[in-house]
Design a protein around this motif. Structure first.
Motif, short mmCIF file in Angstrom:
data_model
loop_
_atom_site.label_atom_id
_atom_site.label_comp_id
_atom_site.label_asym_id
_atom_site.label_seq_id
_atom_site.Cartn_x
_atom_site.Cartn_y
_atom_site.Cartn_z
N ILE A 164 -25.92 6.10 77.45
CA ILE A 164 -26.72 6.27 78.66
C ILE A 164 -25.97 5.74 79.88
N MET A 165 -25.29 4.62 79.72
CA MET A 165 -24.50 4.09 80.83
C MET A 165 -23.39 5.05 81.20
N GLU A 166 -22.69 5.60 80.20
CA GLU A 166 -21.58 6.51 80.47
C GLU A 166 -22.05 7.81 81.13
N GLU A 167 -23.20 8.32 80.72
CA GLU A 167 -23.64 9.63 81.18
C GLU A 167 -24.51 9.59 82.44
N THR A 168 -25.17 8.43 82.69
CA THR A 168 -26.10 8.37 83.82
C THR A 168 -25.92 7.15 84.72
N ALA A 169 -25.16 6.14 84.27
CA ALA A 169 -25.00 4.87 84.99
C ALA A 169 -26.29 4.05 85.02
N LEU A 170 -27.23 4.34 84.13
CA LEU A 170 -28.48 3.58 84.07
C LEU A 170 -28.45 2.56 82.94
N THR A 171 -29.14 1.45 83.15
CA THR A 171 -29.38 0.48 82.07
C THR A 171 -30.82 0.63 81.60
N LEU A 172 -31.06 0.26 80.35
CA LEU A 172 -32.34 0.52 79.72
C LEU A 172 -33.09 -0.77 79.38
N ARG A 173 -34.41 -0.66 79.35
CA ARG A 173 -35.26 -1.73 78.82
C ARG A 173 -36.39 -1.08 78.02
N ASP A 174 -37.08 -1.88 77.24
CA ASP A 174 -38.23 -1.40 76.44
C ASP A 174 -37.84 -0.20 75.59
N ILE A 175 -36.74 -0.33 74.89
CA ILE A 175 -36.26 0.77 74.04
C ILE A 175 -37.13 0.87 72.79
N GLU A 176 -37.63 2.05 72.49
CA GLU A 176 -38.49 2.24 71.32
C GLU A 176 -38.06 3.50 70.57
N PHE A 177 -37.85 3.35 69.26
CA PHE A 177 -37.48 4.50 68.44
C PHE A 177 -38.69 5.41 68.27
N VAL A 178 -38.45 6.73 68.34
CA VAL A 178 -39.54 7.70 68.22
C VAL A 178 -39.44 8.53 66.95
#
Length: 350
Positions: free
Chosen positions: A263-277
């Protein structure tokens, strides 16, 4: 087995020599120097092109050289054609599941426009163009795309292409359809030398791939912003349909580590509250640019930034943030639609 194919563009896939010669002669005229004949140009031109212009236009800064070239190159690209057997070989590579990438010194706007006009843009995963020294760039390209050198070939029409392939430890294939002759190409000792691309399907194993190819495990996330909108990107790899960012898991990474990196490489965004679906078993997806079998590990996450600023890399063309109702109206790829509907069913989008 060769699973990845890197292509030079000019003289390997496309015949742009008349247009390139016209641009170079325009540069020479503008600088008060004598023009080159086609034979003289083929004898004297070499890569990196900075070395060629040090001889032809000494003392001219690189930015000025690039500006002059763009000014004198025919903008309509109507004189550029596919080389004989290029279209057939690209179809073969796609049908047998090979990944295809362009690594070229030609300017990005030219190669992109020509590839679209010639109907082959969607075959290529990435077009890394405007490269001065391919011997340096090829290492980063392989690493960024997670391509193993022993499973990769670089096809080109100049000694510089062969030298770049050797520098990266990939199979170097020289084709005699471009800027340098067979005799000249042989001085760099390519692993293979072919008259044109028609012979390569036979040399690469024919139309039937007999080796077992295992499914590719990937991670991707439906990313939400503070307004409850989801990030969707459009890429030629999925037939220009909208999807989510993500990519392959590297050896030694956990799934979440791979997700955060991709996600960092493709969008430059950092993530929080990651949940597997969910996991999607994606076998020969009809929308994908080549034959493939993916295991799609799908997540939902929130952007850690209050005002997320998306910066796309070369794998995607455009993005948008949409609420659920609007997202379901656009041309989503099938796996993304399945993921969004599952997230909505489970109340994860509230």
């Amino acid at each position: 087995m060769i699973r990845n194919l890197l292509f030079d563009w000019s003289g390997t896939v496309a015949d742009d020599l008349p247009s390139v010669l016209r641009a170079v002669n325009g540069m020479l005229r503008a600088s008060g120097r004598e023009e080159l004949t086609r034979a003289e140009f083929r004898t004297r031109f070499r890569l990196p092109y900075t070395d060629f212009f040090k001889e032809m236009l000494p003392g001219t800064p690189l930015e000025r050289l690039q500006q002059l070239y763009l000014e004198h190159f025919p903008h309509a690209h109507e004189g550029v054609t596919l080389l004989p057997h290029a279209a057939e070989f690209i179809r073969y590579a796609a049908a047998t599941g090979r990944r295809m990438v362009v690594l070229s010194s030609a300017p990005t706007p030219h190669v992109e426009a020509q590839a679209v006009a010639l109907g082959v843009r969607d075959a290529f995963e990435v077009m890394r163009c405007g490269v001065i020294d391919k011997r340096d760039e090829i290492h980063a390209l392989l690493a960024g795309l997670d391509m193993r050198p022993e499973e990769t070939a670089f096809i080109g029409d100049m000694r510089h292409d062969i030298d770049a392939g050797k520098a990266a430890g990939v199979l170097s294939i020289a084709t005699c359809t471009g800027y340098e002759s067979a005799e000249t190409l042989l001085t760099s000792e390519p692993d293979l030398l072919v008259r044109d691309l028609s012979r390569l399907p036979e040399l690469l194993g024919g139309w039937h791939v007999k080796e077992a190819v295992f499914p590719i495990a990937t991670v991707g996330a439906l990313i939400m912003n503070g307004a409850g909108e989801m990030l969707l990107i459009r890429t030629h790899k999925w037939s220009h349909r909208w999807g989510i960012p993500g990519g392959k898991i590297k050896r030694g990474e956990s799934c979440e580590e791979a997700l955060i990196r991709e996600i960092m490489e493709e969008t430059a965004l950092t993530l929080r509250d990651i949940e597997f679906v969910m996991v999607q078993d994606c076998i020969e997806p009809p929308e994908f640019q080549r034959s493939a079998h993916f295991l799609l590990l799908n997540y939902i996450a929130k952007s850690a930034e209050v005002a997320p600023q998306v910066v796309l890399n070369e794998e995607a063309q455009v993005f948008q943030w949409l609420p659920l109702a609007e997202a379901l109206k656009i041309d989503l790829n099938i796996p993304t639609r399945v993921l969004i509907e599952e997230c909505a069913r489970r109340g994860l989008l509230d």
